[in-house]
Design an enzyme around this catalytic site. Structure first.
Site, PDB file in Angstrom:
ATOM      1  N   ASN A  50      46.512  74.457  64.431  1.00  0.00           N
ATOM      2  CA  ASN A  50      45.242  75.028  63.965  1.00  0.00           C
ATOM      3  C   ASN A  50      44.101  74.496  64.830  1.00  0.00           C
ATOM      4  O   ASN A  50      43.647  73.377  64.635  1.00  0.00           O
ATOM      5  CB  ASN A  50      45.040  74.654  62.484  1.00  0.00           C
ATOM      6  CG  ASN A  50      43.726  75.180  61.928  1.00  0.00           C
ATOM      7  OD1 ASN A  50      43.090  76.050  62.529  1.00  0.00           O
ATOM      8  ND2 ASN A  50      43.313  74.658  60.781  1.00  0.00           N
ATOM      9  N   TRP A  51      43.683  75.322  65.763  1.00  0.00           N
ATOM     10  CA  TRP A  51      42.649  74.889  66.714  1.00  0.00           C
ATOM     11  C   TRP A  51      41.261  74.833  66.078  1.00  0.00           C
ATOM     12  O   TRP A  51      40.314  74.352  66.694  1.00  0.00           O
ATOM     13  CB  TRP A  51      42.611  75.831  67.922  1.00  0.00           C
ATOM     14  CG  TRP A  51      43.809  75.777  68.811  1.00  0.00           C
ATOM     15  CD1 TRP A  51      44.945  75.038  68.619  1.00  0.00           C
ATOM     16  CD2 TRP A  51      43.992  76.495  70.036  1.00  0.00           C
ATOM     17  NE1 TRP A  51      45.827  75.253  69.652  1.00  0.00           N
ATOM     18  CE2 TRP A  51      45.268  76.152  70.533  1.00  0.00           C
ATOM     19  CE3 TRP A  51      43.215  77.410  70.752  1.00  0.00           C
ATOM     20  CZ2 TRP A  51      45.780  76.681  71.727  1.00  0.00           C
ATOM     21  CZ3 TRP A  51      43.715  77.947  71.930  1.00  0.00           C
ATOM     22  CH2 TRP A  51      44.986  77.576  72.416  1.00  0.00           C
ATOM     23  N   LYS A  52      41.136  75.406  64.883  1.00  0.00           N
ATOM     24  CA  LYS A  52      39.823  75.465  64.208  1.00  0.00           C
ATOM     25  C   LYS A  52      38.788  76.112  65.151  1.00  0.00           C
ATOM     26  O   LYS A  52      39.145  77.060  65.843  1.00  0.00           O
ATOM     27  CB  LYS A  52      39.411  74.076  63.717  1.00  0.00           C
ATOM     28  CG  LYS A  52      40.518  73.441  62.855  1.00  0.00           C
ATOM     29  CD  LYS A  52      40.078  72.222  62.109  1.00  0.00           C
ATOM     30  CE  LYS A  52      41.242  71.703  61.269  1.00  0.00           C
ATOM     31  NZ  LYS A  52      40.840  70.628  60.363  1.00  0.00           N
TER      32      LYS A  52
ATOM     33  N   HIS B  13      42.483  78.023  53.773  1.00  0.00           N
ATOM     34  CA  HIS B  13      42.356  76.680  54.349  1.00  0.00           C
ATOM     35  C   HIS B  13      41.213  75.926  53.632  1.00  0.00           C
ATOM     36  O   HIS B  13      40.209  76.524  53.244  1.00  0.00           O
ATOM     37  CB  HIS B  13      42.071  76.763  55.851  1.00  0.00           C
ATOM     38  CG  HIS B  13      42.128  75.421  56.519  1.00  0.00           C
ATOM     39  ND1 HIS B  13      41.059  74.556  56.494  1.00  0.00           N
ATOM     40  CD2 HIS B  13      43.125  74.786  57.165  1.00  0.00           C
ATOM     41  CE1 HIS B  13      41.407  73.439  57.124  1.00  0.00           C
ATOM     42  NE2 HIS B  13      42.656  73.549  57.537  1.00  0.00           N
TER      43      HIS B  13
ATOM     44  N   GLU C  78      38.876  74.159  54.599  1.00  0.00           N
ATOM     45  CA  GLU C  78      37.533  74.303  55.165  1.00  0.00           C
ATOM     46  C   GLU C  78      36.910  75.648  54.793  1.00  0.00           C
ATOM     47  O   GLU C  78      35.692  75.780  54.700  1.00  0.00           O
ATOM     48  CB  GLU C  78      37.592  74.086  56.690  1.00  0.00           C
ATOM     49  CG  GLU C  78      37.793  72.599  57.001  1.00  0.00           C
ATOM     50  CD  GLU C  78      38.483  72.298  58.314  1.00  0.00           C
ATOM     51  OE1 GLU C  78      38.648  73.206  59.142  1.00  0.00           O
ATOM     52  OE2 GLU C  78      38.883  71.125  58.495  1.00  0.00           O
TER      53      GLU C  78
ATOM     54  N   GLU D 201      47.899  70.573  52.092  1.00  0.00           N
ATOM     55  CA  GLU D 201      46.966  69.727  52.841  1.00  0.00           C
ATOM     56  C   GLU D 201      46.001  69.073  51.863  1.00  0.00           C
ATOM     57  O   GLU D 201      45.024  69.709  51.442  1.00  0.00           O
ATOM     58  CB  GLU D 201      46.138  70.573  53.808  1.00  0.00           C
ATOM     59  CG  GLU D 201      46.938  71.334  54.824  1.00  0.00           C
ATOM     60  CD  GLU D 201      46.056  71.735  55.999  1.00  0.00           C
ATOM     61  OE1 GLU D 201      46.201  71.132  57.061  1.00  0.00           O
ATOM     62  OE2 GLU D 201      45.196  72.614  55.829  1.00  0.00           O
TER      63      GLU D 201
ATOM     64  N   GLY E  24      41.354  65.389  58.656  1.00  0.00           N
ATOM     65  CA  GLY E  24      40.315  64.867  59.548  1.00  0.00           C
ATOM     66  C   GLY E  24      40.110  63.367  59.430  1.00  0.00           C
ATOM     67  O   GLY E  24      39.041  62.857  59.732  1.00  0.00           O
TER      68      GLY E  24
ATOM     69  N   SER F  40      45.760  65.046  59.134  1.00  0.00           N
ATOM     70  CA  SER F  40      45.863  63.888  60.036  1.00  0.00           C
ATOM     71  C   SER F  40      47.272  63.639  60.560  1.00  0.00           C
ATOM     72  O   SER F  40      47.720  62.489  60.653  1.00  0.00           O
ATOM     73  CB  SER F  40      45.289  62.640  59.366  1.00  0.00           C
ATOM     74  OG  SER F  40      43.941  62.880  59.011  1.00  0.00           O
TER      75      SER F  40
ATOM     76  N   GLY G  92      45.854  69.852  63.041  1.00  0.00           N
ATOM     77  CA  GLY G  92      44.499  70.249  63.417  1.00  0.00           C
ATOM     78  C   GLY G  92      44.093  69.623  64.736  1.00  0.00           C
ATOM     79  O   GLY G  92      44.528  70.058  65.812  1.00  0.00           O
TER      80      GLY G  92
HETATM   81  P1  PGA Z   1      43.667  67.499  61.007  1.00  0.00           P
HETATM   82  O1  PGA Z   1      43.462  68.949  60.351  1.00  0.00           O
HETATM   83  O2  PGA Z   1      45.067  67.484  61.575  1.00  0.00           O
HETATM   84  O3  PGA Z   1      42.619  67.404  62.049  1.00  0.00           O
HETATM   85  O4  PGA Z   1      43.510  66.514  59.898  1.00  0.00           O
HETATM   86  C1  PGA Z   1      44.451  69.580  59.629  1.00  0.00           C
HETATM   87  C2  PGA Z   1      43.943  70.913  59.129  1.00  0.00           C
HETATM   88  O5  PGA Z   1      42.876  70.935  58.492  1.00  0.00           O
HETATM   89  O6  PGA Z   1      44.518  71.971  59.372  1.00  0.00           O
END
Ligand code: PGA
Length: 250
Positions: free
Chosen positions: A8-10, A95, A97, A165, A171, A210, A231
């Site tokens: 997931n490149w966000k 997700h 976010e 998650e 994060g 993470s 992420g």
């Molecule tokens: P992260 O994000 O690996 O940076 O914690 C995971 C995600 O939100 O998909």
């Protein structure tokens, strides 16, 4: 051991040029790691071009979000038919976010249904925001699952992936413990099977939050998961390559 990794490149990287470079390094690791299925989720603006340029068979592509309506007046949104037209097969739904930006359980449910109707593999993201010793997070996770999957037929269940998650582990510096994940994996599977009269036993469950090259193997082996949602590390080519090579050796 077979595994699935969703990258997931966000909202990264900042240029198409860098996105192409990142895809190229992801492509290379995918060629070598035959037992790891990698699903890349770039920002929607890059998705079509990256997908079109990719000629291999090892990578799949996901959108990070899609609207549940197939067309109409929804400024700033992307529809499933548009994503399909870019030859993309997977879509992240709910997700953390996006939920933090206001996406409700009802929206998530509509998105799961729309994605299944459009023959996508929805990657349904769930997870509590915080934990206390009383175990309320199990109630919360059950609510998220029943909200999103209530009316899904047993046949369609097979096309869904669940990404657990916990928001408090996204994060951060460390992931959740693999032992705790093992319990959560059992809980998720049991909740889904109970909701669907015994169907859904083989649903794919991923852990996210993470994940890095150090904790990935432990989580995969001891967390009883089918894969990982990565992420930040998925946008750091060298670290992502070492994460995948760790999994390739399992
Ligand atoms: P992260 O994000 O690996 O940076 O914690 C995971 C995600 O939100 O998909």
């Amino acid at each position: 051991m077979k595994s699935i990794v969703v990258a997931n490149w966000k909202m990264n990287p900042a240029s198409l040029r860098d996105a192409k470079k990142l895809l190229e390094s992801t492509r290379k690791v995918a060629e070598v790691a035959k037992n790891v299925s990698i699903v890349v989720a770039p920002p929607s603006l890059y998705l079509r071009e990256l997908r079109a340029a990719y000629k291999g068979k090892r990578l799949s592509f996901a959108a990070q979000n899609a609207h549940f309506e197939s067309e109409g007046s929804f400024t700033g949104e992307t529809s499933l038919p548009q994503i399909r037209d870019a030859r993309v097969t997977h879509v992240l739904v709910g997700h953390a976010e996006r939920r933090a930006m206001g996406e409700t359980d009802e929206d998530v449910k509509k998105k799961v249904h729309a994605a299944l109707d459009a023959k996508f593999t929805p990657i349904l993201c769930i997870g509590e925001t915080s934990r206390s010793s009383g175990g309320e997070h199990y109630v919360y996770v059950r609510q998220q699952l029943s909200g999103a999957l209530r009316d899904i037929t047993p046949t369609k269940l097979a096309s869904i992936m669940i990404a657990y998650e916990p928001v408090w582990a996204i994060g951060k510096d460390t992931s959740m413990g693999a032992r705790e994940m093992h319990e959560m994996t059992i809980f998720i599977r049991k909740t889904i099977v109970d909701m669907h009269n015994g169907a859904g036993m083989n649903i794919k469950i991923l852990y996210g939050g993470s994940v890095d090259e150090k904790n990935a193997a432990d989580m995969l082996i001891n967390g009883d998961v089918n894969g990982l949602l990565v992420g930040r590390v998925s946008t750091q080519a060298a670290r992502f390559a070492s994460l995948i090579s760790v999994l390739a050796d399992l």
